[in-house]
Design a protein around this motif. Structure first.
Motif, mmCIF file in Angstrom:
data_model
loop_
_atom_site.group_PDB
_atom_site.id
_atom_site.type_symbol
_atom_site.label_atom_id
_atom_site.label_comp_id
_atom_site.label_asym_id
_atom_site.label_seq_id
_atom_site.Cartn_x
_atom_site.Cartn_y
_atom_site.Cartn_z
ATOM 1 N N HIS A 232 -4.208 0.574 -12.986
ATOM 2 C CA HIS A 232 -5.428 1.162 -12.431
ATOM 3 C C HIS A 232 -6.661 0.601 -13.136
ATOM 4 O O HIS A 232 -7.695 0.333 -12.499
ATOM 5 N N GLN B 104 -3.073 5.046 -8.782
ATOM 6 C CA GLN B 104 -2.574 3.677 -8.699
ATOM 7 C C GLN B 104 -1.160 3.630 -8.155
ATOM 8 O O GLN B 104 -0.802 2.724 -7.404
ATOM 9 N N GLU B 105 -0.334 4.611 -8.550
ATOM 10 C CA GLU B 105 1.080 4.624 -8.193
ATOM 11 C C GLU B 105 1.440 6.004 -7.631
ATOM 12 O O GLU B 105 1.912 6.885 -8.356
ATOM 13 N N ARG C 222 -7.729 -2.675 -11.679
ATOM 14 C CA ARG C 222 -7.859 -2.626 -10.219
ATOM 15 C C ARG C 222 -9.074 -3.420 -9.734
ATOM 16 O O ARG C 222 -9.967 -3.755 -10.512
#
Length: 287
Positions: free
Chosen positions: A180, A241-242, A183
């Motif tokens: 993240h 992010q996940e 990113r």
């Protein structure tokens, strides 16, 4: 802390982290910095400091009273609410009683040029470097080299976290959080944990001597409030992010926050400070 295009930071969060930031910063880097600034001050007039992404001014509060001589601080942030009354929150004098002047300015610090830095003695920032892109770091290094100023960039994330007691999910959340941090945000590819390595190379390419020092947060029972807020933000970023981590995050946070509330949780959040000085080596920095 705040560039144009980056998220706004709540004053409450900045206040909560200020003491941990102050404990972590590398005082060992001040010796070489003071040596360079003493030479710069010999030409007369106050030291000119440009504080990039200053937030509520925590870097200035920590640093200004540790440096000698009269100083003029230009304090930049994108958020005007963070700049309100910032002069009143700064120290009134330097380490040797010199007068401090504070000039708050709202602007995009990613577009600073060598002309903007003309006459500057020091460029500084805290918790900013990892929010920049490789091109922005390269441009900053080139501008500082042309201006001949020192650079002190504090508390850049390194991507390493140690939580005691260990949890099997720690590594998964760490990996997602680091992704993240790297990113692409509004077309900008952030450096995140790679920032110090990229900045070291950029400043050295521009002829600077670079010193870095590890500056981890050491969070224990006395830091419950900060640790809890850090955990919440850390897990939220990892899940953003996940998304597959969402299912496990509630129970993970419950375990972690319960331990934190009980004073049974400790965390080491690794950061690194970077000092870049124009020209050749400026002496050894104590370990």
């Amino acid at each position: 802390m705040n560039t144009v295009g980056s998220p706004r930071y709540a004053p409450e969060w900045l206040a909560l982290r200020e003491d941990a930031d102050a404990r972590a910063r590398a005082e060992q880097l001040l010796g070489p910095l003071e040596g360079f600034l003493a030479e710069a001050a010999a030409s007369g007039g106050p030291l000119t400091v440009q504080d990039l992404g200053c937030g509520t001014g925590s870097m200035g509060r920590w640093l200004a009273s540790r440096l000698n001589g009269p100083q003029r601080w230009f304090m930049y942030d994108r958020d005007p609410t963070l700049l309100e009354n910032i002069a009143a929150r700064m120290p009134r004098e330097s380490a040797d009683g010199g007068r401090l002047e504070v000039v708050p300015q709202q602007r995009d610090i990613t577009r600073l040029t060598a002309d903007d830095l003309a006459g500057t003695s020091l460029v500084t920032a805290s918790a900013l470097l990892d929010l920049l892109t490789a091109d922005e770091v390269e441009a900053l290094a080139a501008a500082c080299a042309q201006a001949g100023c020192a650079v002190l960039l504090a508390l850049s994330v390194e991507g390493r976290v140690e939580i005691d007691p260990h949890d099997p999910l720690d590594e998964e959340f760490t990996a997602a959080f680091n992704a993240h941090q790297r990113r692409t945000d509004g077309g900008r590819r952030l450096l995140g944990p790679d920032a110090v390595e990229a900045a070291t190379a950029a400043f050295e390419r521009n002829g600077a001597t670079v010193h870095t020092r590890s500056t981890p947060w050491q969070l224990g029972p006395a830091d419950r409030a900060l640790t809890a807020q850090w955990l919440l933000g850390w897990v939220a970023a990892a899940c953003a992010q996940e998304p597959s981590l969402e299912a496990a995050s509630e129970e993970y946070l419950r375990r972690r926050l319960d331990a934190c509330d009980a004073g049974a949780l400790r965390a080491v959040v690794h950061h690194r400070d970077l000092l870049a000085l124009p020209g050749g080596p400026a002496g050894n920095v104590p370990a």
